[in-house]
Design a protein around this motif. Structure first.
Motif, PDB file in Angstrom:
ATOM      1  N   GLU A  73       0.807  -1.186   0.232  1.00 24.02           N
ATOM      2  CA  GLU A  73       0.083   0.014  -0.060  1.00 24.02           C
ATOM      3  C   GLU A  73       0.685   1.197  -0.173  1.00 24.02           C
ATOM      4  O   GLU A  73       0.608   2.167  -0.737  1.00 24.02           O
ATOM      5  CB  GLU A  73      -0.923   0.137   1.319  1.00 24.02           C
ATOM      6  CG  GLU A  73      -1.922  -1.037   1.212  1.00 24.02           C
ATOM      7  CD  GLU A  73      -2.824  -1.180   2.584  1.00 24.02           C
ATOM      8  OE1 GLU A  73      -2.632  -0.098   3.436  1.00 24.02           O
ATOM      9  OE2 GLU A  73      -3.577  -2.017   2.633  1.00 24.02           O
ATOM     10  N   LYS A  74       1.909   1.120   0.582  1.00 24.69           N
ATOM     11  CA  LYS A  74       2.838   2.434   0.892  1.00 24.69           C
ATOM     12  C   LYS A  74       3.550   2.835  -0.582  1.00 24.69           C
ATOM     13  O   LYS A  74       3.553   3.790  -0.902  1.00 24.69           O
ATOM     14  CB  LYS A  74       3.820   2.484   2.002  1.00 24.69           C
ATOM     15  CG  LYS A  74       4.939   3.396   1.985  1.00 24.69           C
ATOM     16  CD  LYS A  74       5.683   3.020   3.174  1.00 24.69           C
ATOM     17  CE  LYS A  74       6.818   4.009   3.656  1.00 24.69           C
ATOM     18  NZ  LYS A  74       7.846   3.813   4.779  1.00 24.69           N
ATOM     19  N   ARG A  75       4.027   1.688  -1.286  1.00 28.07           N
ATOM     20  CA  ARG A  75       4.609   1.518  -2.296  1.00 28.07           C
ATOM     21  C   ARG A  75       3.690   2.289  -3.508  1.00 28.07           C
ATOM     22  O   ARG A  75       3.884   3.289  -4.258  1.00 28.07           O
ATOM     23  CB  ARG A  75       5.035   0.214  -2.775  1.00 28.07           C
ATOM     24  CG  ARG A  75       5.883   0.417  -4.039  1.00 28.07           C
ATOM     25  CD  ARG A  75       6.659  -0.945  -4.563  1.00 28.07           C
ATOM     26  NE  ARG A  75       5.570  -1.752  -4.912  1.00 28.07           N
ATOM     27  CZ  ARG A  75       4.946  -2.830  -4.151  1.00 28.07           C
ATOM     28  NH1 ARG A  75       5.763  -3.080  -2.913  1.00 28.07           N
ATOM     29  NH2 ARG A  75       4.081  -3.651  -4.569  1.00 28.07           N
ATOM     30  N   GLU A  76       2.442   1.731  -3.541  1.00 28.77           N
ATOM     31  CA  GLU A  76       1.440   1.943  -4.370  1.00 28.77           C
ATOM     32  C   GLU A  76       1.131   3.459  -4.191  1.00 28.77           C
ATOM     33  O   GLU A  76       1.020   4.188  -5.255  1.00 28.77           O
ATOM     34  CB  GLU A  76       0.303   1.363  -4.458  1.00 28.77           C
ATOM     35  CG  GLU A  76       0.282  -0.165  -4.871  1.00 28.77           C
ATOM     36  CD  GLU A  76      -0.823  -1.146  -4.440  1.00 28.77           C
ATOM     37  OE1 GLU A  76      -1.839  -0.326  -4.377  1.00 28.77           O
ATOM     38  OE2 GLU A  76      -0.859  -2.303  -5.005  1.00 28.77           O
ATOM     39  N   TYR A  77       0.896   4.018  -3.125  1.00 28.74           N
ATOM     40  CA  TYR A  77       0.633   5.394  -2.682  1.00 28.74           C
ATOM     41  C   TYR A  77       1.797   6.459  -3.174  1.00 28.74           C
ATOM     42  O   TYR A  77       1.500   7.236  -3.689  1.00 28.74           O
ATOM     43  CB  TYR A  77       0.350   5.817  -1.317  1.00 28.74           C
ATOM     44  CG  TYR A  77       0.014   6.922  -0.671  1.00 28.74           C
ATOM     45  CD1 TYR A  77      -0.899   7.438  -0.800  1.00 28.74           C
ATOM     46  CD2 TYR A  77       1.009   7.836  -0.224  1.00 28.74           C
ATOM     47  CE1 TYR A  77      -1.213   8.744  -0.516  1.00 28.74           C
ATOM     48  CE2 TYR A  77       1.057   9.065   0.300  1.00 28.74           C
ATOM     49  CZ  TYR A  77      -0.149   9.728  -0.009  1.00 28.74           C
ATOM     50  OH  TYR A  77      -0.437  10.812   0.338  1.00 28.74           O
ATOM     51  N   LYS A  78       2.981   6.074  -2.865  1.00 27.69           N
ATOM     52  CA  LYS A  78       4.186   6.731  -3.238  1.00 27.69           C
ATOM     53  C   LYS A  78       4.307   6.725  -4.857  1.00 27.69           C
ATOM     54  O   LYS A  78       4.482   7.895  -5.461  1.00 27.69           O
ATOM     55  CB  LYS A  78       5.607   6.160  -2.821  1.00 27.69           C
ATOM     56  CG  LYS A  78       5.568   6.415  -1.179  1.00 27.69           C
ATOM     57  CD  LYS A  78       7.252   6.144  -0.936  1.00 27.69           C
ATOM     58  CE  LYS A  78       7.300   6.280   0.370  1.00 27.69           C
ATOM     59  NZ  LYS A  78       8.842   6.174   1.072  1.00 27.69           N
ATOM     60  N   GLU A  79       3.906   5.706  -5.610  1.00 31.12           N
ATOM     61  CA  GLU A  79       4.023   5.665  -7.064  1.00 31.12           C
ATOM     62  C   GLU A  79       3.055   6.608  -7.532  1.00 31.12           C
ATOM     63  O   GLU A  79       2.826   7.318  -8.548  1.00 31.12           O
ATOM     64  CB  GLU A  79       3.668   4.376  -7.459  1.00 31.12           C
ATOM     65  CG  GLU A  79       5.107   3.223  -7.487  1.00 31.12           C
ATOM     66  CD  GLU A  79       4.888   1.915  -7.736  1.00 31.12           C
ATOM     67  OE1 GLU A  79       3.622   1.729  -7.978  1.00 31.12           O
ATOM     68  OE2 GLU A  79       5.720   0.973  -7.720  1.00 31.12           O
ATOM     69  N   PHE A  80       1.720   6.697  -6.932  1.00 32.08           N
ATOM     70  CA  PHE A  80       0.547   7.577  -7.098  1.00 32.08           C
ATOM     71  C   PHE A  80       0.883   8.936  -6.938  1.00 32.08           C
ATOM     72  O   PHE A  80       0.820   9.940  -7.813  1.00 32.08           O
ATOM     73  CB  PHE A  80      -0.543   7.066  -6.476  1.00 32.08           C
ATOM     74  CG  PHE A  80      -1.709   8.180  -6.724  1.00 32.08           C
ATOM     75  CD1 PHE A  80      -2.390   8.327  -7.803  1.00 32.08           C
ATOM     76  CD2 PHE A  80      -1.928   9.241  -5.522  1.00 32.08           C
ATOM     77  CE1 PHE A  80      -3.602   9.149  -8.008  1.00 32.08           C
ATOM     78  CE2 PHE A  80      -2.828  10.094  -5.739  1.00 32.08           C
ATOM     79  CZ  PHE A  80      -3.997  10.184  -6.972  1.00 32.08           C
ATOM     80  N   ILE A  81       1.623   9.278  -5.797  1.00 33.39           N
ATOM     81  CA  ILE A  81       2.031  10.652  -5.528  1.00 33.39           C
ATOM     82  C   ILE A  81       3.082  10.912  -6.730  1.00 33.39           C
ATOM     83  O   ILE A  81       2.934  12.106  -7.286  1.00 33.39           O
ATOM     84  CB  ILE A  81       2.998  10.837  -4.183  1.00 33.39           C
ATOM     85  CG1 ILE A  81       1.663  10.677  -3.199  1.00 33.39           C
ATOM     86  CG2 ILE A  81       3.351  11.957  -4.108  1.00 33.39           C
ATOM     87  CD1 ILE A  81       0.623  11.543  -3.265  1.00 33.39           C
TER      88      ILE A  81
END
Length: 331
Positions: A73-81
């Motif tokens: 979830e953290k990785r996906e959030y950073k990729e989205f940002i």
């Protein structure tokens, strides 16, 4: 007789259990990921130990799955940002170009017969300047988000090479020219030294320092960006004549979210700018510190260490060559 046997059995059991748990304690103390203890417990013939091991194994498996889900979830959030930041840069650049073109077109409008432009023309130019300034603030905040998202993986974006600090400083001032003009800031740059570092990341750090200086400037603001050699490398110094930092706040200005008395006075500080500077400097191997006298100004200092290998101190380079001619940021 039976009492003696019971006491002997209890004593032997105690010794065995103590030995078992002492060994388990040593394993636990030496582990970095202590939730994996169930996988490394010492073997035991006892049924209860085997049952404990099975329960710990199931519990650890659940913890590991949860940790993996959170990391995903953290990785996906950073990729989205990061993706969002790159997408938002397009309209920001578009607004900047529209404002620049609008100012040029307004400047080409023929003057009236009396040699003066209309009040509407002047108002339009001022409005475009204000829009450009606010757009620049948005760009700075968006860039701050991007660097925060990338902070843990700075090494993936490293490009260490010889960097001209004079060009870096001038580019930072050029980028903030509207803000500096609006605040009537007198700025000077004198950075003749070169260092080996990542120019893009240093530009971001210096930009955050400049924005802080302008935010807390006085009535006749001015600041000076200079470099000077010291025993262990090169110093990049940003000195201003602003309101300064109270002594009780100075040790904490690089803490995450710390705004201090100046930030609480109404300037809309987030406490993230200098925190990002400190974290990025740690990744780059660059020192950062501040000196300040309340009411007299602040000096923000970056320390670029000199590598003995690069300077040739270990390879027989002549002593007549000053070490600042070859500098390196220890990674």
């Amino acid at each position: 007789f039976w009492l003696l046997i019971l006491v002997s059995w209890l004593g032997d059991t105690y010794i065995q259990r103590k030995k078992y748990f002492d060994e388990a304690g040593k394993i636990l103390s030496g582990m970095e990921q202590k939730y994996l203890l169930g996988e490394l417990l010492p073997p035991s013939f006892r049924l209860e130990d085997k049952l404990y091991r099975q329960m710990l194994h199931r519990s650890n498996k659940s913890v590991i799955e949860r940790i993996r889900a959170l990391e995903d979830e953290k990785r996906e959030y950073k990729e989205f940002i990061e993706s969002w930041v790159h997408e938002i840069k397009a309209p920001i650049t578009g607004i900047a170009l529209l404002c620049e073109n609008g100012r040029k077109m307004a400047g080409r409008v023929p003057a009236m017969e009396n040699g003066c432009r209309t009040a509407n023309q002047s108002s339009a130019r001022e409005l475009l300047r204000d829009i450009s300034l606010e757009n620049q603030k948005i760009e700075n905040l968006v860039e701050q988000v991007l660097y925060y998202a990338r902070m843990e993986k700075v090494y993936q974006d490293f490009h260490i090479r010889e960097t001209n600090l004079q060009e870096i400083a001038q580019e930072v001032l050029r980028r903030n020219r509207l803000l500096l003009i609006g605040k009537k800031v007198r700025a000077e740059v004198s950075c003749p030294h070169r260092v080996y570092t990542d120019g893009k990341w240093i530009a971001f750090i210096l930009n955050q320092m400049v924005l802080n200086s302008v935010k807390y400037c006085g009535e006749l603001p001015e600041f000076l960006i200079t470099t000077q050699p010291f025993e262990k490398g090169i110093l990049l110094i940003l000195a201003d004549n602003g309101r300064g930092i109270p002594g009780e706040d100075l040790p904490r200005i690089f803490d995450k979210g710390f705004t201090g008395s100046n930030g609480r006075a109404g300037e809309g500080a987030t406490g993230m700018g200098l925190y990002l500077c400190r974290r990025l400097c740690e990744k780059l191997g660059v020192g950062i510190r501040a000196q300040s006298v309340p009411g007299s100004g602040t000096r923000m200092i970056l320390e670029f260490p000199v590598s003995r290998y690069i300077t040739g101190e270990e390879t027989g380079v002549s002593e007549g060559k000053h070490p600042v001619e070859k500098q390196f940021v220890d990674r």
